[in-house]
Design a protein around this motif. Structure first.
Motif, mmCIF file in Angstrom:
data_model
loop_
_atom_site.group_PDB
_atom_site.id
_atom_site.type_symbol
_atom_site.label_atom_id
_atom_site.label_comp_id
_atom_site.label_asym_id
_atom_site.label_seq_id
_atom_site.Cartn_x
_atom_site.Cartn_y
_atom_site.Cartn_z
ATOM 1 N N LEU A 106 0.842 -1.202 0.000
ATOM 2 C CA LEU A 106 0.000 0.000 0.000
ATOM 3 C C LEU A 106 0.870 1.241 0.000
ATOM 4 O O LEU A 106 2.034 1.202 0.410
ATOM 5 C CB LEU A 106 -0.908 -0.015 1.241
ATOM 6 C CG LEU A 106 -1.763 -1.267 1.428
ATOM 7 C CD1 LEU A 106 -2.510 -1.208 2.755
ATOM 8 C CD2 LEU A 106 -2.720 -1.428 0.268
ATOM 9 N N LEU A 107 0.283 2.349 -0.451
ATOM 10 C CA LEU A 107 1.018 3.617 -0.546
ATOM 11 C C LEU A 107 0.419 4.647 0.404
ATOM 12 O O LEU A 107 -0.747 5.006 0.290
ATOM 13 C CB LEU A 107 0.968 4.136 -1.987
ATOM 14 C CG LEU A 107 1.482 3.167 -3.052
ATOM 15 C CD1 LEU A 107 1.240 3.736 -4.450
ATOM 16 C CD2 LEU A 107 2.957 2.855 -2.834
ATOM 17 N N ASP A 108 1.250 5.108 1.338
ATOM 18 C CA ASP A 108 0.859 6.147 2.307
ATOM 19 C C ASP A 108 1.633 7.414 1.957
ATOM 20 O O ASP A 108 2.529 7.837 2.681
ATOM 21 C CB ASP A 108 1.164 5.654 3.725
ATOM 22 C CG ASP A 108 0.655 6.583 4.814
ATOM 23 O OD1 ASP A 108 -0.146 7.479 4.513
ATOM 24 O OD2 ASP A 108 1.078 6.406 5.972
ATOM 25 N N ARG A 109 1.290 8.002 0.829
ATOM 26 C CA ARG A 109 2.039 9.129 0.260
ATOM 27 C C ARG A 109 2.132 10.335 1.178
ATOM 28 O O ARG A 109 3.132 11.043 1.174
ATOM 29 C CB ARG A 109 1.402 9.574 -1.051
ATOM 30 C CG ARG A 109 1.446 8.538 -2.131
ATOM 31 C CD ARG A 109 0.614 8.974 -3.322
ATOM 32 N NE ARG A 109 0.407 7.872 -4.232
ATOM 33 C CZ ARG A 109 0.787 7.902 -5.500
ATOM 34 N NH1 ARG A 109 1.377 8.943 -6.000
ATOM 35 N NH2 ARG A 109 0.555 6.854 -6.261
ATOM 36 N N ASP A 110 1.094 10.578 1.970
ATOM 37 C CA ASP A 110 1.105 11.764 2.839
ATOM 38 C C ASP A 110 1.393 11.408 4.297
ATOM 39 O O ASP A 110 1.242 12.242 5.179
ATOM 40 C CB ASP A 110 -0.202 12.535 2.716
ATOM 41 C CG ASP A 110 -1.417 11.661 2.946
ATOM 42 O OD1 ASP A 110 -1.248 10.518 3.398
ATOM 43 O OD2 ASP A 110 -2.535 12.122 2.661
ATOM 44 N N THR A 111 1.805 10.197 4.559
ATOM 45 C CA THR A 111 2.188 9.674 5.876
ATOM 46 C C THR A 111 1.097 9.827 6.948
ATOM 47 O O THR A 111 1.398 9.837 8.141
ATOM 48 C CB THR A 111 3.518 10.287 6.393
ATOM 49 O OG1 THR A 111 3.367 11.670 6.613
ATOM 50 C CG2 THR A 111 4.668 10.022 5.429
ATOM 51 N N LYS A 112 -0.148 9.871 6.532
ATOM 52 C CA LYS A 112 -1.237 9.980 7.512
ATOM 53 C C LYS A 112 -1.414 8.687 8.299
ATOM 54 O O LYS A 112 -1.651 8.710 9.497
ATOM 55 C CB LYS A 112 -2.555 10.360 6.824
ATOM 56 C CG LYS A 112 -2.617 11.799 6.402
ATOM 57 C CD LYS A 112 -3.969 12.138 5.811
ATOM 58 C CE LYS A 112 -3.979 13.595 5.365
ATOM 59 N NZ LYS A 112 -5.243 13.960 4.729
ATOM 60 N N VAL A 113 -1.307 7.545 7.627
ATOM 61 C CA VAL A 113 -1.525 6.267 8.310
ATOM 62 C C VAL A 113 -0.359 5.944 9.234
ATOM 63 O O VAL A 113 -0.554 5.579 10.394
ATOM 64 C CB VAL A 113 -1.780 5.129 7.300
ATOM 65 C CG1 VAL A 113 -1.885 3.791 8.012
ATOM 66 C CG2 VAL A 113 -3.049 5.413 6.508
ATOM 67 N N VAL A 114 0.871 6.074 8.745
ATOM 68 C CA VAL A 114 2.012 5.791 9.601
ATOM 69 C C VAL A 114 2.002 6.698 10.830
ATOM 70 O O VAL A 114 2.376 6.270 11.924
ATOM 71 C CB VAL A 114 3.356 5.880 8.845
ATOM 72 C CG1 VAL A 114 3.713 7.307 8.489
ATOM 73 C CG2 VAL A 114 4.475 5.227 9.653
ATOM 74 N N SER A 115 1.535 7.906 10.692
ATOM 75 C CA SER A 115 1.471 8.833 11.831
ATOM 76 C C SER A 115 0.511 8.348 12.915
ATOM 77 O O SER A 115 0.694 8.661 14.089
ATOM 78 C CB SER A 115 1.054 10.228 11.370
ATOM 79 O OG SER A 115 2.038 10.754 10.506
ATOM 80 N N LEU A 116 -0.507 7.576 12.529
ATOM 81 C CA LEU A 116 -1.436 7.019 13.512
ATOM 82 C C LEU A 116 -0.774 5.933 14.355
ATOM 83 O O LEU A 116 -1.124 5.738 15.519
ATOM 84 C CB LEU A 116 -2.653 6.402 12.806
ATOM 85 C CG LEU A 116 -3.558 7.331 12.024
ATOM 86 C CD1 LEU A 116 -4.576 6.521 11.223
ATOM 87 C CD2 LEU A 116 -4.257 8.301 12.961
#
Length: 167
Positions: A106-116
């Motif tokens: 998957l692609l988390d281009r704006d790092t919103k998911v990893v930030s969670l």
């Protein structure tokens, strides 16, 4: 000596803390298909956050493939989540194809998911989610040999899932 005992007891308390619900998300894979974490309800899921420029991430990935190959049919799924920015996103798919990885990327281009999951954005970062949707284990970084601990955690989670299903 008492301070060391106190510090050790704090560490063990953290290790045995109650699981927490995994934050939900929806992301697109490298082929444009949308995936939501809810799509994997009832499975043991490893979220593996990585980037193309991360050497330890690249070293860990063959072990993730091997683990999914070994126990995927038992209800285990690797969701490998690239946090590469737009300028590097074109490198993701060739790495996956070249290494013949079959897990979902998957692609988390704006790092919103990893930030969670990992606000510090340190990579690689793994979060193991049980069949109930709880985060039961996390691991920051990778060094050779640490895949053994990951495998053990996955097998424990699958065994727990199996025993709950049999009840």
């Amino acid at each position: 000596m008492l301070n060391l005992f106190f510090l050790f007891s704090l560490c063990t308390d953290v290790a045995f803390a109650e699981p927490s619900k995994a934050p939900t998300f929806t992301l697109r894979d490298i082929n444009g298909k949308q995936h939501a974490l809810e799509d994997y309800k009832g499975e043991v899921v490893l979220l593996n956050f990585w980037a193309t420029w991360c050497g330890p991430c690249q070293s860990e990935m063959p072990h993730l493939q091997k683990l999914q190959d070994e126990v995927g049919e038992q209800g285990f799924k690797v969701l490998s989540i690239s946090i590469d920015e737009s300028k590097d996103i074109s490198k993701v798919k060739p790495i996956i194809k070249r290494n013949r990885y079959t897990f979902t990327v998957l692609l988390d281009r704006d790092t919103k998911v990893v930030s969670l999951y990992n606000p510090d954005l340190t990579l690689p970062y793994n979060a193991l989610i049980d069949h109930n949707g709880d985060i039961i284990w996390t691991k920051l970084s990778y060094a050779p040999g640490e895949e053994v601990e990951l495998r053990n955690k996955v097998l424990e989670a699958l065994e727990l899932k199996k025993s709950e299903v049999e009840k």
